[in-house]
Motif scaffolding. Structure first.
Motif, PDB file in Angstrom:
ATOM      1  N   GLY A 111       0.774  -1.243   0.097  1.00  0.00           N
ATOM      2  CA  GLY A 111      -0.009  -0.009   0.135  1.00  0.00           C
ATOM      3  C   GLY A 111       0.839   1.236  -0.081  1.00  0.00           C
ATOM      4  O   GLY A 111       0.366   2.314  -0.368  1.00  0.00           O
ATOM      5  N   ARG A 112       1.965   1.232   0.593  1.00  0.00           N
ATOM      6  CA  ARG A 112       2.821   2.270   0.454  1.00  0.00           C
ATOM      7  C   ARG A 112       3.800   2.338  -0.774  1.00  0.00           C
ATOM      8  O   ARG A 112       4.657   3.384  -1.132  1.00  0.00           O
ATOM      9  CB  ARG A 112       3.855   2.272   1.724  1.00  0.00           C
ATOM     10  N   GLY A 113       3.343   1.624  -1.769  1.00  0.00           N
ATOM     11  CA  GLY A 113       4.077   1.577  -3.303  1.00  0.00           C
ATOM     12  C   GLY A 113       5.131   0.721  -3.385  1.00  0.00           C
ATOM     13  O   GLY A 113       6.005   0.707  -4.447  1.00  0.00           O
ATOM     14  N   LEU A 114       5.507  -0.115  -2.467  1.00  0.00           N
ATOM     15  CA  LEU A 114       6.550  -1.244  -2.442  1.00  0.00           C
ATOM     16  C   LEU A 114       6.108  -2.497  -3.419  1.00  0.00           C
ATOM     17  O   LEU A 114       4.767  -2.996  -3.170  1.00  0.00           O
ATOM     18  CB  LEU A 114       7.159  -1.631  -1.384  1.00  0.00           C
ATOM     19  N   MET A 115       6.555  -2.893  -4.198  1.00  0.00           N
ATOM     20  CA  MET A 115       6.595  -4.204  -5.008  1.00  0.00           C
ATOM     21  C   MET A 115       6.976  -5.514  -4.575  1.00  0.00           C
ATOM     22  O   MET A 115       8.352  -5.501  -4.319  1.00  0.00           O
ATOM     23  CB  MET A 115       6.731  -3.902  -6.610  1.00  0.00           C
ATOM     24  N   GLU A 116       6.317  -6.537  -4.230  1.00  0.00           N
ATOM     25  CA  GLU A 116       6.789  -7.581  -3.632  1.00  0.00           C
ATOM     26  C   GLU A 116       7.884  -8.450  -4.659  1.00  0.00           C
ATOM     27  O   GLU A 116       7.756  -8.557  -5.690  1.00  0.00           O
ATOM     28  CB  GLU A 116       5.922  -8.845  -3.396  1.00  0.00           C
ATOM     29  N   ALA A 117       9.014  -8.635  -4.072  1.00  0.00           N
ATOM     30  CA  ALA A 117       9.841  -9.724  -4.622  1.00  0.00           C
ATOM     31  C   ALA A 117      10.181 -10.990  -3.909  1.00  0.00           C
ATOM     32  O   ALA A 117       9.880 -10.972  -2.645  1.00  0.00           O
ATOM     33  CB  ALA A 117      11.348  -8.806  -4.673  1.00  0.00           C
TER      34      ALA A 117
END
Length: 137
Positions: free
Chosen positions: A22-28
């Motif tokens: 939700g804070r704009g980080l994309m999962e890796a």
């Protein structure tokens, strides 16, 4: 009454992933293995966490931190797609070979803060942005 489907740790992992996404980080998703040299930069690993038969010569130890793999993945990704500058991973890190010595860590990294836009430069990330990532209002 039906039994709960998710365990408490699964609920916490899901909440951490959703908050950071939700804070704009994309999962890796990275390997749980790193090189012994990378592990040394993050506190090192005991001999009990070195693999006898690694899948690759540069993945010969269980990771003491999620950060080495996440940083390597982001370095590669930023070269290919510079707009993807924020990443998260929630995964295991190891302090020893026993089951109680495996921790689940939520880790995020940012390279630049705001979205890239033609009308302004993105600002540099700071401690307050990192604090906002982990302590949303």
């Amino acid at each position: 009454m039906p039994l709960p489907v998710l365990t408490p740790i699964q609920k916490r992992v899901r909440a951490a992933k959703r908050t950071l996404a939700g804070r704009g980080l994309m999962e890796a998703m990275t390997w749980s293995f790193v090189s012994k040299d990378q592990a040394a930069l993050f506190g090192g690993v005991p001999d009990s966490l070195l693999l006898a038969n690694p899948i690759s010569a540069d993945l010969d130890a269980m990771r003491p931190s999620v950060l080495p793999g996440l940083l390597a993945a982001r370095t590669t990704q930023c070269r290919a797609r510079p707009e993807r500058r924020r990443a998260l991973e929630v995964g295991p890190q190891f302090t020893g070979p026993d089951p109680g010595e495996q921790l689940t860590a939520a880790t995020g990294i940012r390279i630049g803060a705001g979205p890239r836009h033609w009308s302004h430069d993105s600002k540099a990330p700071d401690v307050f942005l990192a604090k906002a990532d982990v302590m949303p209002s």
